[in-house]
Design a protein around this motif. Structure first.
Motif, short mmCIF file in Angstrom:
data_model
loop_
_atom_site.label_atom_id
_atom_site.label_comp_id
_atom_site.label_asym_id
_atom_site.label_seq_id
_atom_site.Cartn_x
_atom_site.Cartn_y
_atom_site.Cartn_z
N LYS A 109 -38.22 -48.00 -52.03
CA LYS A 109 -39.51 -47.39 -52.34
C LYS A 109 -39.99 -46.49 -51.20
N ARG A 110 -39.67 -46.87 -49.97
CA ARG A 110 -40.06 -46.05 -48.83
C ARG A 110 -39.35 -44.69 -48.88
N GLU A 113 -40.65 -42.62 -52.36
CA GLU A 113 -42.02 -42.11 -52.44
C GLU A 113 -42.17 -40.72 -51.82
N LYS A 114 -41.11 -40.23 -51.21
CA LYS A 114 -41.13 -38.84 -50.72
C LYS A 114 -41.15 -37.85 -51.87
N PRO A 117 -43.80 -40.86 -57.63
CA PRO A 117 -44.76 -41.95 -57.48
C PRO A 117 -44.08 -43.31 -57.51
N VAL A 118 -44.57 -44.23 -56.68
CA VAL A 118 -44.13 -45.62 -56.70
C VAL A 118 -45.37 -46.51 -56.68
N ARG A 120 -47.85 -49.33 -55.30
CA ARG A 120 -48.16 -49.78 -53.95
C ARG A 120 -47.35 -51.04 -53.64
N GLU A 178 -45.55 -56.02 -54.80
CA GLU A 178 -45.94 -54.70 -55.27
C GLU A 178 -46.99 -54.84 -56.37
N VAL A 264 -43.61 -43.72 -63.12
CA VAL A 264 -43.67 -44.40 -61.83
C VAL A 264 -42.36 -45.16 -61.63
#
Length: 407
Positions: A109-110, A113-114, A117-118, A120, A178, A264
């Motif tokens: 996810k890190r 997310e560039k 959308p992911v 939180r 998450e 997402v």
């Protein structure tokens, strides 16, 4: 000289059929006993192969005698160690950093997310990390191991009572949390390599997590000419733009479609999707995902990806174990059922253990997603209405067949 190391998990993997040109160059270490291994350069059945370091040690020692040209696996849990072996032995293929980014869901996810959308998310070190996350986002939240698969050990917390109950479990050091994302989940399955691109999109019948609560699951293919299929394929490309990708790889992407029409990311893996996905793909497109991926991974040719849209698409429904001694029904009486299979290995009274747990499953065909869904639901209703209860099974053993009715 070609020399290929294989770390295998699948109990039915047929490498002699998938890679006949190089069968005599294969050094296979397998989690399950395989048939048809006589022509391999080396074959070993290794109990608990997925979990023990023995295959890695033996591959490294064998490389001292003659170098390997390829090290491959189609098992998600072996992607990191095969990448590590390749790096250390100077063999082309997916790197350890790439494998980690597709395996560790927090790292994933890190990275992702560039570009997309992911939900939180946060990695968890202690329970206070979980309570702090809930305080900031509210319920529901999803807690999962960062490297598990098949919906194993995933928990959705809907309120404080469930949080308190969760804290009675043994704490794990590999957890993340998450925010829960509402909406149906789609999956995109692809093989991408130089000069080759195959992408197919589907919608899960229900949430994969629902299996653990006793809900049946399955997949519904979108016809490739449906507009939403193109949107999902574009999303796949956006996700992959954020990752270091191997030259040749399979991908299994899971994505939420929210009520406000956003896509997402849930997860993406650099391997073939599980459950019925390979079977559905072969039936509709004539593409064997495992064979196509593995052949390209060792430099062997494959047929071109399908250029024409299929006449029909497929869907599946798997009836989950019922948690009581009940038998699977006979084959449903519908002409549009392509395949029906009973899980003969299932223990009586078994409960769902993961998203692939099933008592039986059926594959249906239809013109598009809407027709496939209607037929899957009709098949599911028939199966649930005709489960073989213990009394019926006893009658059958006495020579009296259980009564089967068709709604």
């Amino acid at each position: 000289m070609t020399k290929i190391a294989v770390i295998n998990y699948g109990p039915k993997s047929d490498y002699a059929a998938m890679l006949p040109e190089v069968a005599d160059a294969l050094h296979v270490y397998s989690h399950h006993e395989l048939a048809g291994t006589e022509g391999f350069a080396h074959y070993e059945y290794v109990p608990d192969c997925e979990f023990v370091p023995y295959p890695e040690l033996m591959i490294r020692r064998s490389a001292e005698d003659a170098p390997f040209t390829h090290v491959i696996t189609d098992n998600e849990y072996d992607l990191e160690r095969t990448a590590r072996i390749r790096r250390d032995l100077g063999i082309p293929g997916q790197s350890p950093a790439s494998a980690l980014s597709f395996r560790d869901k927090e790292v994933m996810k890190r990275v992702a997310e560039k570009t997309v959308p992911v939900a939180r998310y946060a990695r968890l070190e202690t329970v206070t990390g979980l309570t702090d996350f809930v305080a900031e986002t509210g319920y529901p939240v999803v807690v999962k191991p960062v490297k598990q698969g098949g919906s194993r050990d995933i928990v959705t917390l809907h309120g404080d009572d469930e949080l308190v109950e969760f804290t009675r479990r043994h704490w794990r050091d590999d957890l993340m949390v998450e925010q829960f994302v509402d909406g149906p989940m789609y999956h995109v399955d692809a093989v991408i390599a130089p000069g080759y691109r195959f992408v197919a999109s589907s919608r899960y019948l229900r949430s994969c997590l629902g299996v653990l609560a006793g809900e049946n699951n399955g997949s519904l293919q979108l016809h490739p000419e449906e507009k939403f299929a193109a949107r999902l394929e574009e999303f796949l490309d956006q996700v992959l733009d954020a990752f270091e990708t191997p030259e040749a790889s399979a991908y299994h992407l899971e994505v939420f479609h929210t009520p406000d029409d956003r896509l997402v990311l849930c997860e993406i893996a650099s391997r073939v999707g599980g459950n019925r996905i390979p079977q559905l793909t072969r039936a509709t497109y004539g593409v064997d995902l495992h064979r196509t991926w593995l052949r390209q991974s060792v430099g062997l040719p494959v047929p071109p990806a399908p250029a024409e849209a299929p006449e029909s698409v497929r869907g599946s429904v798997s009836v989950v174990p019922q948690g009581r001694p009940v038998g699977a029904p006979p084959r449903p009486p519908f002409e549009w059922i392509d395949h029906y299979e009973v899980n003969a290995a299932l223990a009586p009274g078994a409960k769902p253990a993961n998203s692939t747990s099933h008592l039986c499953f059926a594959i249906v065909r239809g013109a598009d997603l809407a027709e496939v869904e209607q037929r899957v639901l009709e098949t599911e209703a028939w199966l649930m209405a005709n489960l073989v209860e213990p009394a019926d099974a006893e009658a059958a053993t006495d020579g009296t067949a259980p009564e089967v009715t068709t709604p």
